[in-house]
Motif scaffolding. Structure first.
Motif, PDB file in Angstrom:
ATOM      1  N   HIS A   1       0.873  -1.186   0.000  1.00  0.00           N
ATOM      2  CA  HIS A   1       0.000   0.000   0.000  1.00  0.00           C
ATOM      3  C   HIS A   1       0.904   1.228   0.000  1.00  0.00           C
ATOM      4  O   HIS A   1       1.916   1.263   0.702  1.00  0.00           O
TER       5      HIS A   1
ATOM      6  N   GLU B   1       0.260   4.410   0.927  1.00  0.00           N
ATOM      7  CA  GLU B   1       0.067   5.528   1.861  1.00  0.00           C
ATOM      8  C   GLU B   1       1.281   5.645   2.788  1.00  0.00           C
ATOM      9  O   GLU B   1       1.881   4.649   3.198  1.00  0.00           O
TER      10      GLU B   1
ATOM     11  N   ASP C   1       2.030   6.206   5.845  1.00  0.00           N
ATOM     12  CA  ASP C   1       2.261   5.574   7.154  1.00  0.00           C
ATOM     13  C   ASP C   1       2.883   4.186   6.993  1.00  0.00           C
ATOM     14  O   ASP C   1       3.382   3.606   7.962  1.00  0.00           O
TER      15      ASP C   1
ATOM     16  N   HIS D   1      -8.647   0.055   0.788  1.00  0.00           N
ATOM     17  CA  HIS D   1      -8.352   1.425   1.170  1.00  0.00           C
ATOM     18  C   HIS D   1      -8.063   2.260  -0.075  1.00  0.00           C
ATOM     19  O   HIS D   1      -8.839   3.120  -0.395  1.00  0.00           O
TER      20      HIS D   1
ATOM     21  N   ASP E   1      -3.345  -2.511   5.599  1.00  0.00           N
ATOM     22  CA  ASP E   1      -4.420  -1.866   6.372  1.00  0.00           C
ATOM     23  C   ASP E   1      -5.579  -2.806   6.706  1.00  0.00           C
ATOM     24  O   ASP E   1      -6.169  -2.718   7.792  1.00  0.00           O
TER      25      ASP E   1
ATOM     26  N   TYR F   1     -11.714   0.995  13.655  1.00  0.00           N
ATOM     27  CA  TYR F   1     -10.815   1.111  12.497  1.00  0.00           C
ATOM     28  C   TYR F   1     -11.581   0.805  11.204  1.00  0.00           C
ATOM     29  O   TYR F   1     -11.466   1.523  10.208  1.00  0.00           O
TER      30      TYR F   1
HETATM   31 FE1  FEO Z   1      -4.041   3.472   4.282  1.00  0.00          FE
HETATM   32 FE2  FEO Z   1      -2.409   2.626   7.266  1.00  0.00          FE
HETATM   33  O1  FEO Z   1      -2.695   3.506   5.632  1.00  0.00           O
END
Ligand code: FEO
Length: 394
Positions: free
Chosen positions: A79, A81, A83, A146, A165, A191
């Protein structure tokens, strides 16, 4: 936080963010979070699965140094993103031979977002495998768990699924494994509500594919590792289903007490009909609590006073967020009060264009609710009761 061994040769090497209280400057994190990265040592090659938030990159590097990892051959990116990907520039610098393994869409995003050199990538497709010697990674493309590039990685020999995620939970805990279902259910549901609910239909479609893997463990990139995957898979089957519960969520704001009186009256009228009610005072609640309630509710009644010509801005904000999250509620209405005019109900109903809900006749009154207003609220409670009965949830 030191690295920890999940099973021989496979290590958690991520970071725990004990103090983080907001994600994306939007989502409250009452329990902090973690960014899980995993190291897999094969007989010939070593792979790192995902990295960590760039604010914690020194922890990832320390974990790798303490494990004496001198070479990383592959960095699997599930992924894009930040983080999970934000420490890639440092990893690529620290391990100059490392190749990023991911799908084409993710490669394009990473090149665009982090300006990584395209020559450091190896692009893989659905069900493709990558050998580490005595261990094999298999990749499953799961777009829109996501973002559009999201994928899962499955370690075939130990049957460990690394879904990034998906199936995660925002919780900072020293427990590497999920040991207490009661302690993790709410963070996992929260979440799901905040991150995954807009992708409910896609996720539901992937659940059978995931179950067919018969994973022995699910190791997400936030929160603890599941040694009993059935717990989280069953929870996702429930949350992503079309089934709704006999519940009404009432997000509200009241400026001078009129709207609050209406909320209280409607709450009592619904309770008297055996319906569970969850009112949320938007000036006090956090949006994560509201999002969680929206996972199951059959009906949402938005309650607002009128500010100038329309709904209260905090109600607009909550309605905008609820619409983005695309919950599965079937029925919606608006109640509230005004001083000298306005079109609060119309404005709010139009904002729910992502939700396929039937709109029940709103109850909007001038000033303090009177006898007529109470009769209107009784009628709305009865309408909701009948609708819940029609879909067999009362
Ligand atoms: Fe979609 Fe934990 O980032």
């Amino acid at each position: 936080m030191v690295s920890r061994e999940i099973t021989p040769g496979i290590f958690w090497v991520g970071a725990i963010d004990w103090d983080r209280r907001l994600f994306d400057e939007l989502i409250p994190l009452p329990n902090g979070t973690s960014y899980n990265a995993y190291l897999i040592k094969g007989s010939e090659k070593t792979a790192l699965i995902d990295t960590v938030d760039p604010t914690k990159e020194y922890e990832l590097i320390s974990n790798l140094v303490r494990l004496r990892v001198e070479r990383i051959d592959y960095v699997i990116v599930n992924h894009a993103e930040q983080d999970h990907s934000g420490s890639l520039p440092m990893i690529l610098e620290f391990y100059p031979d490392a190749v990023i393994v991911t799908n084409e869409k993710c490669r394009d995003l990473l090149v665009g977002l982090l300006h990584l050199p395209p020559e450091r990538f190896r692009v893989i497709g659905d069900r493709e495998t990558l050998s580490l010697g005595d261990r094999t990674l298999e990749f499953l493309m799961t777009p829109w768990t996501h973002w559009p590039e999201t994928q899962l990685t499955f370690l075939q020999e130990e049957r460990i699924l690394f879904p990034c995620d998906l199936f995660g939970s925002h919780i900072a805990t020293s427990d590497l494994f999920m040991n207490d279902e009661r302690a993790i259910y709410i963070p996992a549901k929260r979440y799901y509500a905040e991150i995954m609910m807009p992708f409910r239909t896609s996720i539901r479609g992937y659940l059978e594919k995931v179950r067919a893997l018969d994973a022995a463990m699910i190791a997400p990139s936030h929160g603890p590792v599941y040694r009993d995957p059935a717990f989280i898979l069953d929870a996702y089957a429930d949350w992503t289903s079309d089934a709704v519960k006999n519940e009404v969520v009432i997000p509200y704001i009241s400026m001078h007490g009129s709207t609050l009186k209406m909320v209280e009256y409607l709450t009592d009228a619904l309770l008297a009909r055996g319906i569970t009610v969850k009112p949320f005072n938007l000036s006090k609640t956090d949006v994560g609590e509201l999002a969680m309630a929206l996972v199951d509710a059959a009906t949402v009644v938005i309650a607002t006073p009128t500010v100038l010509f329309g709904p209260h801005p905090q109600v607009v904000y909550a309605t905008y967020l609820a619409n983005l999250l695309k919950p599965k509620f079937r029925f919606a209405s608006v109640i509230g009060s005004y001083g000298w005019g306005g079109k609060a109900a119309d404005t709010l109903v139009k904002m729910l264009d992502h939700v396929k809900a039937e709109v029940l006749e709103p109850v909007i009154v001038r000033g303090l609710p009177d006898e007529t207003a109470m009769r209107g609220l009784d009628r709305l409670a009865e309408d909701i009761f009948k609708k819940h009965k029609e879909i067999n949830i009362v």
